[in-house]
Design a protein around this motif. Structure first.
Motif, PDB file in Angstrom:
ATOM      1  N   PRO A  79       0.831  -1.218   0.000  1.00 55.71           N
ATOM      2  CA  PRO A  79       0.000   0.000   0.000  1.00 55.71           C
ATOM      3  C   PRO A  79       0.860   1.260   0.000  1.00 55.71           C
ATOM      4  N   ILE A  80       0.394   2.271  -0.710  1.00 53.07           N
ATOM      5  CA  ILE A  80       1.122   3.541  -0.809  1.00 53.07           C
ATOM      6  C   ILE A  80       0.681   4.442   0.337  1.00 53.07           C
ATOM      7  N   CYS A  84       4.585   2.310   8.042  1.00 48.52           N
ATOM      8  CA  CYS A  84       3.884   3.235   8.923  1.00 48.52           C
ATOM      9  C   CYS A  84       2.529   3.647   8.339  1.00 48.52           C
ATOM     10  N   SER A  85       2.110   2.966   7.289  1.00 48.17           N
ATOM     11  CA  SER A  85       0.813   3.282   6.679  1.00 48.17           C
ATOM     12  C   SER A  85      -0.288   3.256   7.728  1.00 48.17           C
ATOM     13  N   ARG A  86      -1.224   4.187   7.602  1.00 44.05           N
ATOM     14  CA  ARG A  86      -2.370   4.142   8.501  1.00 44.05           C
ATOM     15  C   ARG A  86      -3.614   4.488   7.696  1.00 44.05           C
ATOM     16  N   PRO A  87      -4.772   4.128   8.202  1.00 44.05           N
ATOM     17  CA  PRO A  87      -5.972   4.379   7.411  1.00 44.05           C
ATOM     18  C   PRO A  87      -6.122   5.876   7.174  1.00 44.05           C
ATOM     19  N   TRP A  88      -6.171   6.276   5.939  1.00 40.61           N
ATOM     20  CA  TRP A  88      -6.325   7.718   5.685  1.00 40.61           C
ATOM     21  C   TRP A  88      -7.682   7.989   5.087  1.00 40.61           C
ATOM     22  N   ARG A  89      -8.563   6.989   5.075  1.00 41.16           N
ATOM     23  CA  ARG A  89      -9.922   7.212   4.605  1.00 41.16           C
ATOM     24  C   ARG A  89     -10.847   7.110   5.810  1.00 41.16           C
ATOM     25  N   VAL A  90     -11.571   8.165   6.065  1.00 39.28           N
ATOM     26  CA  VAL A  90     -12.402   8.149   7.255  1.00 39.28           C
ATOM     27  C   VAL A  90     -13.877   8.387   6.935  1.00 39.28           C
ATOM     28  N   GLY A  91     -14.187   8.630   5.659  1.00 38.53           N
ATOM     29  CA  GLY A  91     -15.586   8.704   5.266  1.00 38.53           C
ATOM     30  C   GLY A  91     -16.366   9.904   5.796  1.00 38.53           C
TER      31      GLY A  91
END
Lengths: 155, 81, 155, 81
Positions: free
Chosen positions: A23-24, C4-11
């Protein structure tokens, strides 16, 4: 809301350029173009849409000629630098299986003034779309799969 | 001479292979190789006009002469991003 | 690198629009414009440059008419929506004291197709620069401070 | 009538104040207020041509008539971003 802030400037010499299956993370792409002499940074993110020509999309699968695509990215950076005054250029394209909403491609450009960053970023993503050896297979809801019709690859 | 051919996306489906080696007469061009590929995989004919070729990671025209050990990519139309 | 990716979609229903004293986290701005029907997102970040007209900059201080600036942002969003097909628009401007490299302003626009996102983002930042009641005081290395000369505020 | 005036950036320096209340004759305009401000703070005269005014968060022209309790912003040229 800003509490999760983390250092996104890491002082790399140049922007990331890579083809990756993982994932980017947009924050990492941005970090790679940070530059104290830059006043503006423009980032483009391409994401998997939930619809394509009116049909519900379940996901995408990208095939790539990886070594050639990474070489093409280097050529695009050279070409950007010939046209505009930019500080750093990052390009990351993902391959493998992607779900709706996931980032398939990220381009980020930092420059002293914003006009250069906007133009260079737009040029880079337009060029990526037409010249990288990368192919998109669409999986529709219901299971139908097909390679997305594209354009003849150009330099 | 022997050249290595790599198939991608729809070309991979048509060839039902990720890649294979072709043995060609000396001074063969990319166009000659293309004809051989279509002979070996008739399903490839339909896309032969829209496909482009790379030699050693460089996009080339079909007139390009091949050399021993060249690596040739068979590249259908792209839709990245 | 991508770990270190984290969810960046929060809707969220709409993009963030705010004037804030706290550091701007680009990941939060991006998250606020995520949309499953968007294929492209463009973000602009303005950062404090280390030089201005050949002089070394120590930092900036922003003064703002906060309520009016937030109202101006809403007007800019309306104006963007009249001109282009966009999904979500986020605008965040910081005020108070900023150091070199820090983000002073972030604009993000998501849209179905990238051309709209690029044009809308460019328009929004250009309009922000000329129409928001926000003033920049430059602190040079050595201690000299002065308000940066600007343009007459316009609608 | 009474209007509240807010000063920003260089205007704040010139007035040496964040804001203050002016008492004006009825039917005064923003232009009339501007003249009063310059009288009260001579340092403001130098910037009076480049300044713009807001009334209740709206950018207005100097002909705009003022009303009781209006909040007027004195806005020097901007350089945001």
């Amino acid at each position: 809301m800003w509490a999760c802030s983390r250092p996104w400037r890491v002082g790399r010499m140049r922007g990331i350029q890579m083809i990756t299956r993982r994932p980017i993370d947009p924050a990492v792409v941005l970090a790679s173009v940070s530059d104290d002499s830059a006043g503006g940074t423009v980032m483009f993110l391409g994401t998997v849409r939930n619809r394509s020509h009116g049909k519900a999309v379940a996901g995408l699968e990208y095939d790539v000629y990886r070594e050639m695509a990474e070489k093409s990215m280097q050529a695009i950076e050279q070409s950007v630098r010939k046209r505009w005054r930019v500080k750093k250029v990052a390009m990351v394209h993902r391959y493998g299986a992607l779900k709706v909403g996931e980032v398939s491609v990220a381009v980020a450009v930092s420059s002293e003034h914003r006009a250069d960053a906007f133009r260079a970023c737009r040029y880079a993503i337009d060029t990526i779309k037409g010249s990288l050896p990368l192919w998109k297979r669409e999986r529709l809801e219901g299971g139908v799969e097909s390679w997305v019709k594209g354009t003849r690859i150009r330099r | 001479m022997r050249v290595k051919v790599l198939y991608f996306a729809a070309a991979r489906d048509a060839a039902d292979s990720r890649g294979e080696t072709f043995v060609l007469p000396d001074r063969s061009s990319v166009g000659d190789l293309s004809a051989e590929i279509c002979r070996a995989h008739p399903a490839m004919k339909a896309m032969s006009r829209s496909v482009r070729f790379s030699v050693n990671l460089e996009l080339v025209e079909t007139a390009r002469a091949l050399r021993e050990s060249d690596v040739v990519g068979v590249l259908p139309p792209v839709a990245g991003g």
